[in-house]
Design an enzyme around this catalytic site. Structure first.
Site, PDB file in Angstrom:
ATOM      1  N   HIS A  47      68.867  21.809  31.900  1.00  0.00           N
ATOM      2  CA  HIS A  47      68.345  22.784  30.941  1.00  0.00           C
ATOM      3  C   HIS A  47      69.527  23.556  30.377  1.00  0.00           C
ATOM      4  O   HIS A  47      70.671  23.354  30.809  1.00  0.00           O
ATOM      5  CB  HIS A  47      67.325  23.725  31.591  1.00  0.00           C
ATOM      6  CG  HIS A  47      67.886  24.633  32.651  1.00  0.00           C
ATOM      7  ND1 HIS A  47      68.507  24.158  33.788  1.00  0.00           N
ATOM      8  CD2 HIS A  47      67.914  25.993  32.758  1.00  0.00           C
ATOM      9  CE1 HIS A  47      68.885  25.184  34.546  1.00  0.00           C
ATOM     10  NE2 HIS A  47      68.542  26.306  33.932  1.00  0.00           N
TER      11      HIS A  47
ATOM     12  N   HIS B 261      70.342  26.973  30.194  1.00  0.00           N
ATOM     13  CA  HIS B 261      70.806  28.309  30.551  1.00  0.00           C
ATOM     14  C   HIS B 261      72.329  28.241  30.625  1.00  0.00           C
ATOM     15  O   HIS B 261      72.903  27.224  31.045  1.00  0.00           O
ATOM     16  CB  HIS B 261      70.212  28.747  31.901  1.00  0.00           C
ATOM     17  CG  HIS B 261      68.867  29.405  31.753  1.00  0.00           C
ATOM     18  ND1 HIS B 261      67.886  29.305  32.704  1.00  0.00           N
ATOM     19  CD2 HIS B 261      68.364  30.180  30.751  1.00  0.00           C
ATOM     20  CE1 HIS B 261      66.816  29.977  32.288  1.00  0.00           C
ATOM     21  NE2 HIS B 261      67.081  30.514  31.114  1.00  0.00           N
TER      22      HIS B 261
ATOM     23  N   ASP C 288      74.672  29.176  32.470  1.00  0.00           N
ATOM     24  CA  ASP C 288      75.419  28.810  33.684  1.00  0.00           C
ATOM     25  C   ASP C 288      75.402  27.311  33.955  1.00  0.00           C
ATOM     26  O   ASP C 288      76.053  26.837  34.877  1.00  0.00           O
ATOM     27  CB  ASP C 288      74.897  29.590  34.908  1.00  0.00           C
ATOM     28  CG  ASP C 288      73.413  29.407  35.161  1.00  0.00           C
ATOM     29  OD1 ASP C 288      72.631  29.393  34.192  1.00  0.00           O
ATOM     30  OD2 ASP C 288      73.029  29.275  36.338  1.00  0.00           O
ATOM     31  N   HIS C 289      74.661  26.544  33.129  1.00  0.00           N
ATOM     32  CA  HIS C 289      74.569  25.097  33.360  1.00  0.00           C
ATOM     33  C   HIS C 289      75.268  24.249  32.300  1.00  0.00           C
ATOM     34  O   HIS C 289      75.396  23.048  32.489  1.00  0.00           O
ATOM     35  CB  HIS C 289      73.095  24.671  33.461  1.00  0.00           C
ATOM     36  CG  HIS C 289      72.435  25.171  34.705  1.00  0.00           C
ATOM     37  ND1 HIS C 289      72.182  24.360  35.791  1.00  0.00           N
ATOM     38  CD2 HIS C 289      72.022  26.411  35.056  1.00  0.00           C
ATOM     39  CE1 HIS C 289      71.612  25.070  36.745  1.00  0.00           C
ATOM     40  NE2 HIS C 289      71.510  26.325  36.330  1.00  0.00           N
TER      41      HIS C 289
ATOM     42  N   HIS D  15      60.391  26.289  34.872  1.00  0.00           N
ATOM     43  CA  HIS D  15      61.461  27.271  34.725  1.00  0.00           C
ATOM     44  C   HIS D  15      61.138  28.124  33.504  1.00  0.00           C
ATOM     45  O   HIS D  15      60.172  27.858  32.801  1.00  0.00           O
ATOM     46  CB  HIS D  15      62.793  26.519  34.585  1.00  0.00           C
ATOM     47  CG  HIS D  15      64.001  27.348  34.890  1.00  0.00           C
ATOM     48  ND1 HIS D  15      64.065  28.250  35.923  1.00  0.00           N
ATOM     49  CD2 HIS D  15      65.227  27.406  34.289  1.00  0.00           C
ATOM     50  CE1 HIS D  15      65.257  28.820  35.933  1.00  0.00           C
ATOM     51  NE2 HIS D  15      65.979  28.336  34.947  1.00  0.00           N
TER      52      HIS D  15
ATOM     53  N   ASP E 253      66.980  23.888  37.993  1.00  0.00           N
ATOM     54  CA  ASP E 253      66.391  25.209  38.281  1.00  0.00           C
ATOM     55  C   ASP E 253      64.875  25.094  38.158  1.00  0.00           C
ATOM     56  O   ASP E 253      64.370  24.680  37.113  1.00  0.00           O
ATOM     57  CB  ASP E 253      66.880  26.253  37.270  1.00  0.00           C
ATOM     58  CG  ASP E 253      68.323  26.659  37.484  1.00  0.00           C
ATOM     59  OD1 ASP E 253      69.011  25.989  38.282  1.00  0.00           O
ATOM     60  OD2 ASP E 253      68.767  27.642  36.855  1.00  0.00           O
TER      61      ASP E 253
ATOM     62  N   HIS F 275      72.807  25.962  44.334  1.00  0.00           N
ATOM     63  CA  HIS F 275      72.437  27.013  43.389  1.00  0.00           C
ATOM     64  C   HIS F 275      72.036  28.287  44.155  1.00  0.00           C
ATOM     65  O   HIS F 275      70.903  28.752  44.095  1.00  0.00           O
ATOM     66  CB  HIS F 275      71.278  26.516  42.491  1.00  0.00           C
ATOM     67  CG  HIS F 275      71.076  27.304  41.228  1.00  0.00           C
ATOM     68  ND1 HIS F 275      70.264  28.410  41.183  1.00  0.00           N
ATOM     69  CD2 HIS F 275      71.548  27.139  39.970  1.00  0.00           C
ATOM     70  CE1 HIS F 275      70.239  28.878  39.937  1.00  0.00           C
ATOM     71  NE2 HIS F 275      71.016  28.133  39.184  1.00  0.00           N
TER      72      HIS F 275
HETATM   73 ZN   LIG Z   1      70.857  28.253  37.030  1.00  0.00          ZN
HETATM   74 ZN   LIG Z   2      68.133  28.332  34.717  1.00  0.00          ZN
END
Ligand SMILES: [Zn+2]
Ligand SMILES: [Zn+2]
Length: 305
Positions: free
Chosen positions: A60, A62, A64-65, A137, A208, A266
Site C-alpha cells: 500500500h 503509506h 513508510d512503505h 487498512h 499493514d 512492523h
Molecule cells: Zn506501515
Molecule cells: Zn499503513
C-alpha cells in the site's frame, strides 16, 4: 533458493535499530522487494541482499512503505541499469508512482513498468505466482501470497532400469513426466517410475492490516507467514483505531491458517528495544515456530521434501 532478508522492521518511524518497511526476497533468477520504505537502499547495502532487482511489490502507499523507491531508483539509474523494472501495487500505484518517480527529474536509464493490481489477479514471475489479496487498512491495501511452481516428482532410477529404460535422454523425458518409446518399440509411462509432482513453497506477507479472513485464506497451509504486529495487548484499542494488528491477533491468524512458521514485523517504536512481550503474546495463540524479525534477519526456506 528462496531467501528472505528483512531490511526494515519498524512501523511508521525509523529507530536506531530498525528501518522502515522493506523485505528482500531472492528466488531462483528473480530478486524482489516487498515495500521500500525510506532508507531501504542503505539497508540493501548493509545486509548485502543485492541491487539486482527484477520487481518491487507494494502492499500500500503509506509513506513508510514506498518513499524509499524515489532515491533507490535514482541510484540504480546512476549505476547504469538497463534492465526494465516491474512495480506492482494497488491503487493509486500508477498515479502516485508516476508523479514521484518521473516528474521534474532526469529520465531514468531503464524502463519502469508500473502495474496497478486488483486483489485476486495473479502476477506471473519466473517460477512463482504472486497473488494480491485484500486486507483491512485505512487506505487500499493488499497482502501478497507468493506460490512457487510445483516441481517434478522424485525419479526412481532402479524402477526405470527394471522397466528396461536405458540410462540417458529417455530418463530425462520420464523425469519431465513424458511417456517414452524404447528402441524396441515398447512404451513406458512416467507413472511408476516418477512420483507425483511436488508442491512448491508458499510465503505470505500481510502488509499493514487488521486481522482478516483474506489473510487466513491466502496463508492456508503456507510455509511462512510474515505478519505485521504493530502493537501488543496493552494497545488493543489503538490497533483497532489505526487499523493495525496486535501480536496476539497475528498469532491467531497464523493458527487459523495453519501456517508452518510465523515471523512478526512492523513493530511500534515502544517495542524497539524489547520485543519479547510481542513474542510471548503471539506464542500464547500460535503453537508453531515463531520469531520477531529484526533488521538483517535472513531466512532460507528449505524445500518441503
Ligand atoms: Zn506501515
Ligand atoms: Zn499503513
Amino acid at each position: 533458493m528462496l531467501r528472505l532478508t528483512f531490511l526494515g522492521t519498524s512501523a511508521a518511524m525509523p529507530t536506531l535499530h530498525r528501518n522502515l518497511s522493506g523485505l528482500a526476497v531472492r528466488h531462483g533468477r528473480e530478486s524482489y522487494l516487498v515495500d521500500c520504505g525510506e532508507g531501504t537502499q542503505r539497508q540493501i547495502i548493509r545486509y548485502g541482499s543485492g541491487f539486482d532487482l527484477t520487481a518491487i511489490f507494494f502492499t500500500h502507499f503509506h509513506a513508510d512503505h514506498y518513499i524509499g523507491a524515489i532515491g533507490f531508483l535514482r541510484t540504480l539509474s546512476m549505476l547504469g541499469r538497463e534492465a526494465p523494472l516491474d512495480i506492482y501495487g494497488p491503487k493509486p500505484a500508477r498515479k502516485l508512482l508516476q508523479g514521484i518517480l518521473f516528474v521534474g527529474t532526469d529520465p531514468l536509464s531503464f524502463d519502469v513498468r508500473i502495474h496497478e493490481v486488483e486483489p485476486g489477479e495473479p502476477v506471473r514471475r519466473d517460477g512463482a505466482t504472486f497473488t494480491p489479496f485484500p486486507v483491512v487498512h485505512r487506505i487500499a491495501a493488499v497482502g501478497w501470497q507468493m506460490c512457487e511452481d510445483e516441481r517434478p516428482g522424485r525419479f526412481h532410477p532402479d524402477r526405470a532400469r527394471a522397466a528396461g529404460v536405458p540410462e540417458g535422454p529417455l530418463w530425462g523425458e520420464l523425469q519431465r513426466g513424458r511417456t517414452v518409446t524404447l528402441p524396441g518399440g515398447r512404451v513406458v509411462a512416467p507413472e511408476g517410475v516418477v512420483d507425483g509432482r511436488r508442491r512448491g513453497r508458499t510465503v505470505v506477507v500481510s502488509g499493514d492490516t487488521r486481522p482478516c479472513d483474506a489473510t487466513v485464506v491466502a496463508a492456508r497451509g503456507a510455509d511462512l507467514l510474515v505478519h505485521e504486529c504493530t502493537f501488543g495487548d496493552a494497545e488493543q484499542a489503538r490497533a483497532v483505531e489505526t487499523t493495525h494488528s496486535t501480536a496476539r491477533e497475528a498469532g491467531r491468524t497464523a493458527r487459523a491458517a495453519g501456517v508452518s512458521r510465523l515471523v512478526l514485523t512492523h513493530l511500534s517504536t515502544r517495542y524497539d528495544a524489547d520485543p519479547s512481550p510481542l513474542l510471548a503474546q503471539a506464542a500464547e495463540e500460535y503453537p508453531g515456530a515463531i520469531e520477531v524479525a529484526r533488521d538483517g534477519l535472513v531466512l532460507e526456506l528449505p524445500l518441503p521434501d
